[in-house]
Design an enzyme around this catalytic site. Sequence first.
Site, mmCIF file in Angstrom:
data_model
loop_
_atom_site.group_PDB
_atom_site.id
_atom_site.type_symbol
_atom_site.label_atom_id
_atom_site.label_comp_id
_atom_site.label_asym_id
_atom_site.label_seq_id
_atom_site.Cartn_x
_atom_site.Cartn_y
_atom_site.Cartn_z
ATOM 1 C CB SER B 158 -0.961 -0.051 1.185
ATOM 2 O OG SER B 158 -1.992 0.897 1.029
ATOM 3 C CG ASP B 236 -7.317 -3.336 -2.288
ATOM 4 O OD1 ASP B 236 -7.941 -2.384 -1.770
ATOM 5 O OD2 ASP B 236 -6.085 -3.482 -2.174
ATOM 6 C CG HIS B 271 -5.570 -2.626 0.993
ATOM 7 N ND1 HIS B 271 -5.050 -2.289 -0.239
ATOM 8 C CD2 HIS B 271 -4.903 -1.837 1.886
ATOM 9 C CE1 HIS B 271 -4.129 -1.341 -0.103
ATOM 10 N NE2 HIS B 271 -4.006 -1.051 1.180
#
Lengths: 300, 300
Positions: B158, B236, B271
Amino acid sequence: MAFTVKATIASFGGKLLKLSHPSSSTGTDMALNVFLPPQALDGKHTKVPVLIYLSGLTCSPDNCSEKGFFQHAAAQRGLAVVYPDTSPARGLNLPGDHDSWDFGEAASFYIDATREPFSSAYRMETYLAKELPDVLFSDAEVVGQYLDGSRVSITGHSMGGHGALTLYLKNPGKYASVSAFAPIANPTQCPWGEKAFAGYLGADNRAEWAKHDATELIKGWKGKDVKMLVDVGTGDNFYKQKQLLPENLEKAAKEAGVKGFQLRYQDGYDHSYYFMASFADDHVNHAAKHLKLPTSKAMF
Amino acid sequence: MAFTVKATIASFGGKLLKLSHPSSSTGTDMALNVFLPPQALDGKHTKVPVLIYLSGLTCSPDNCSEKGFFQHAAAQRGLAVVYPDTSPARGLNLPGDHDSWDFGEAASFYIDATREPFSSAYRMETYLAKELPDVLFSDAEVVGQYLDGSRVSITGHSMGGHGALTLYLKNPGKYASVSAFAPIANPTQCPWGEKAFAGYLGADNRAEWAKHDATELIKGWKGKDVKMLVDVGTGDNFYKQKQLLPENLEKAAKEAGVKGFQLRYQDGYDHSYYFMASFADDHVNHAAKHLKLPTSKAMF
């Protein structure tokens, strides 16, 4: 349907389902996670065997789902993993069930309590050995369609290791194998067990305590060889503090002539999920072997 | 010694060290974890290569150490893993650095801030690209003796995926390879990146922003083929909300004629660390391949 699906999470080629259901044993809603390996979801409708994992003190079904890495080998071998909760008391707020971290909520010791105020809700043995399998394997809509209820093994960590060992020894033939990480192996002889059994079964009722102690139970084992693997870290402070006492279980098995018990001391490992993650593959493979799963090439 | 050892934890046949050290770049103490694989500790004094892992928003060095599963393959391949912290500001309490979870503490975006009040402490690019390697590889007493500072790869999740991609693209030849899980791949075009860059670099300074954006940087890449693997889950929510924009990075690489960039969409993954754990082996093996590690039999 019996189960409410709270979340569905992709993991190692399979799916981790976060579930809850109303339990008649405990009178409360019970949470659990179920990992379905890719082999269950490949469209061939082949039911997969099941490994039940019992967590340690303070844990919820999420801790091991996130940190234990059972899904890694379970996805390779084609094994579902069921992560039940550690007690019925989430939000019950019974007198005394929140006073300490090693008694009450998240600290059921996986037995049926006989003393007030715990005896009505703290019926985790009945829940795990009878109700949960009945509900889990018959629930065609959510997970039952994927699970082979005739092929089940059990494992656990710390208090959950105690739970796994005792459920295995109390129910010969019910589980294909058992394993444990740092189990509380002789609870009648350690502070954690004494506190729990005094509260749930009565301080004056030591004869009853022995029925829930793996070291006592293995002395009376009448089945075939046990299929029992135990790992304990030599750097585990609870081991050093004599809360676990795996040496007592080993001695009792030896003196009773019980074969098939393997105790491994892992050099320098502690009591944490770092320890479990390091040997999770071994424990899944132990179960997979006794569940007669092929060692075929990994799907994931 | 440069590092204070807060904990030493056995993991996958190696050791996870929780460390801290005073940083001259940030003016604060910095926490990090270092995993030493069994091959570093076998007494043969062979230095092992290093994979640096940069965490996502809100994380500390512990999250991925516990949930990311990098130690599994790192122990097999003989690779150390370094988990730095996500910002310098633990306890700094600068104005505005605790107002939201996606800016300030644990949200440095791994750049050197140029705007007050962040410019003195938020110097994570200098810390990661210069100071940390210097300290890490020269510290003979704690970890430097085990690490080969000439063989380093980088990865991240991320915000940390953004950090890994940009550090790789800004420093050709410094890292043998890069990979990222669900990276913020085009931060100048997404809400997270706009908020961070406005705060750290100035809302009026968009020309400067482009220097810290992987999609912009890859357009000017002059090196050999990139060694770049990116995984993104199709489930995600941040991908769906256009915070990640890996498609922009892929398009830019293609239009610039940059080869060696691999983007994989993983069906249904979210995620979370469940996603990362599922593909951690692949990312460690990607680094190990470019670090020329043998595919020898697993030591663990």
